[in-house]
Design a protein around this motif. Sequence first.
Motif, PDB file in Angstrom:
ATOM      1  N   PRO A 125      -8.806  35.044 -19.046  1.00 37.60           N
ATOM      2  CA  PRO A 125      -8.004  35.989 -18.254  1.00 37.60           C
ATOM      3  C   PRO A 125      -6.622  35.436 -17.878  1.00 37.60           C
ATOM      4  CG  PRO A 125     -10.260  35.956 -17.469  1.00 37.60           C
ATOM      5  CD  PRO A 125     -10.132  34.821 -18.429  1.00 37.60           C
ATOM      6  N   ALA A 126      -6.550  34.146 -17.584  1.00 45.87           N
ATOM      7  CA  ALA A 126      -5.255  33.544 -17.249  1.00 45.87           C
ATOM      8  C   ALA A 126      -4.308  33.620 -18.445  1.00 45.87           C
ATOM      9  CB  ALA A 126      -5.438  32.098 -16.796  1.00 45.87           C
ATOM     10  N   ASN A 127      -4.838  33.408 -19.643  1.00 48.90           N
ATOM     11  CA  ASN A 127      -4.004  33.501 -20.839  1.00 48.90           C
ATOM     12  C   ASN A 127      -3.590  34.935 -21.126  1.00 48.90           C
ATOM     13  OD1 ASN A 127      -3.407  30.918 -22.122  1.00 48.90           O
ATOM     14  ND2 ASN A 127      -5.626  30.656 -22.213  1.00 48.90           N
ATOM     15  N   VAL A 128      -4.467  35.887 -20.855  1.00 51.40           N
ATOM     16  CA  VAL A 128      -4.100  37.291 -21.025  1.00 51.40           C
ATOM     17  C   VAL A 128      -2.954  37.652 -20.082  1.00 51.40           C
ATOM     18  CG1 VAL A 128      -4.881  39.662 -20.646  1.00 51.40           C
ATOM     19  CG2 VAL A 128      -6.319  38.068 -21.928  1.00 51.40           C
ATOM     20  N   VAL A 129      -3.025  37.188 -18.842  1.00 47.88           N
ATOM     21  CA  VAL A 129      -1.950  37.436 -17.881  1.00 47.88           C
ATOM     22  C   VAL A 129      -0.660  36.768 -18.352  1.00 47.88           C
ATOM     23  CG1 VAL A 129      -1.159  36.973 -15.533  1.00 47.88           C
ATOM     24  CG2 VAL A 129      -3.506  37.777 -15.928  1.00 47.88           C
ATOM     25  N   ARG A 130      -0.795  35.552 -18.874  1.00 48.45           N
ATOM     26  CA  ARG A 130       0.389  34.816 -19.350  1.00 48.45           C
ATOM     27  C   ARG A 130       1.041  35.518 -20.535  1.00 48.45           C
ATOM     28  NH1 ARG A 130       1.151  30.766 -23.407  1.00 48.45           N
ATOM     29  NH2 ARG A 130      -1.090  30.730 -23.837  1.00 48.45           N
ATOM     30  N   LEU A 131       0.242  35.944 -21.495  1.00 52.55           N
ATOM     31  CA  LEU A 131       0.777  36.489 -22.734  1.00 52.55           C
ATOM     32  C   LEU A 131       1.157  37.963 -22.634  1.00 52.55           C
ATOM     33  CD1 LEU A 131      -1.792  34.751 -25.103  1.00 52.55           C
ATOM     34  CD2 LEU A 131       0.616  34.136 -24.818  1.00 52.55           C
TER      35      LEU A 131
ATOM     36  N   PRO B 185      -9.053  44.636 -20.432  1.00 49.84           N
ATOM     37  CA  PRO B 185      -9.661  44.789 -19.097  1.00 49.84           C
ATOM     38  C   PRO B 185      -9.395  43.643 -18.141  1.00 49.84           C
ATOM     39  CG  PRO B 185     -11.175  45.551 -20.774  1.00 49.84           C
ATOM     40  CD  PRO B 185     -10.015  44.935 -21.509  1.00 49.84           C
ATOM     41  N   CYS B 186      -9.427  42.381 -18.629  1.00 49.80           N
ATOM     42  CA  CYS B 186      -9.268  41.267 -17.692  1.00 49.80           C
ATOM     43  C   CYS B 186      -7.849  41.166 -17.141  1.00 49.80           C
ATOM     44  CB  CYS B 186      -9.717  39.949 -18.314  1.00 49.80           C
ATOM     45  SG  CYS B 186      -8.810  39.468 -19.791  1.00 49.80           S
TER      46      CYS B 186
ATOM     47  N   THR C 230      -8.750  43.135 -14.083  1.00 49.17           N
ATOM     48  CA  THR C 230      -9.816  42.638 -13.213  1.00 49.17           C
ATOM     49  C   THR C 230      -9.658  41.176 -12.828  1.00 49.17           C
ATOM     50  OG1 THR C 230     -11.219  41.954 -15.076  1.00 49.17           O
ATOM     51  CG2 THR C 230     -11.446  44.231 -14.303  1.00 49.17           C
ATOM     52  N   GLY C 231      -8.954  40.401 -13.655  1.00 44.13           N
ATOM     53  CA  GLY C 231      -8.806  38.962 -13.400  1.00 44.13           C
ATOM     54  C   GLY C 231     -10.000  38.147 -13.816  1.00 44.13           C
ATOM     55  N   THR C 232     -10.997  38.783 -14.431  1.00 44.14           N
ATOM     56  CA  THR C 232     -12.178  38.055 -14.890  1.00 44.14           C
ATOM     57  C   THR C 232     -12.748  38.754 -16.122  1.00 44.14           C
ATOM     58  OG1 THR C 232     -14.321  37.109 -14.229  1.00 44.14           O
ATOM     59  CG2 THR C 232     -13.830  39.347 -13.471  1.00 44.14           C
ATOM     60  N   CYS C 233     -13.584  38.050 -16.847  1.00 45.57           N
ATOM     61  CA  CYS C 233     -14.190  38.600 -18.059  1.00 45.57           C
ATOM     62  C   CYS C 233     -15.282  39.610 -17.701  1.00 45.57           C
ATOM     63  CB  CYS C 233     -14.784  37.473 -18.890  1.00 45.57           C
ATOM     64  SG  CYS C 233     -15.632  38.022 -20.384  1.00 45.57           S
TER      65      CYS C 233
END
Length: 213
Positions: free
Chosen positions: A157-163, A170-171, A174-177
């Motif tokens: 999730p942190a990488n999804v936010v970064r990229l 979804p994450c 939600t910030g989580t899987c």
Amino acid sequence: MHPMTERNSLLAKRVVENLKKRHFDAFYCETAEDAMKKALELIPEGSLVSWGGSMTLKDMGLIRALNEGNYETIDRDNAKDTEEMWDMFRRAFSADWYLSSANAISEDGVIYNIDRTGNRVAAIAFGPKNVLIIAGANKIAGTEAAALERARKVAAPANVVRLRYFDDTPCLKTGTCINCKSEHTLCSKIVALRMNDFPGRIKVIITAEEMGF
């Protein structure tokens, strides 16, 4: 020494010994600066070097040092378009050295990484002559199950936010899987390195200093 640093040091040293039992060449470094010095000591000048996407490698200054040093680098950030980037991914399989961090490492020495495209986990598993994985003590989880959970619920999730490649992951909301089946899920390929079956190929540096996510 700060109590948390001392705790991280003790844990990292134990994980290093467990990695060695799995035939990885493993090294302990206290700080990111020490880890960079060790990495540059391991990688001979003139080597063809590439790497996967990693905040750890970027933040510690290693990518900059390689690009500015006496090395031939394959850096996807320099690709002019998607076609050239994919060509770089394929060329990386012939690199002398391939660098990455880890999304999680269990205390008994199993290394977990998650990819969407798979270029990074594929190169770690097979291809480049040498692989160097650098991770801070914050990547260590108690068990293999906990390491996989960390990789999926913290790192991904942190990488999804970064990229932020896609808005429908979804994450990102939600910030989580949530174990999604989204077309754009980051968790397409999950690889666990439990043994180094070609001794000497995969090296691992663990630091007491926390790095990346």
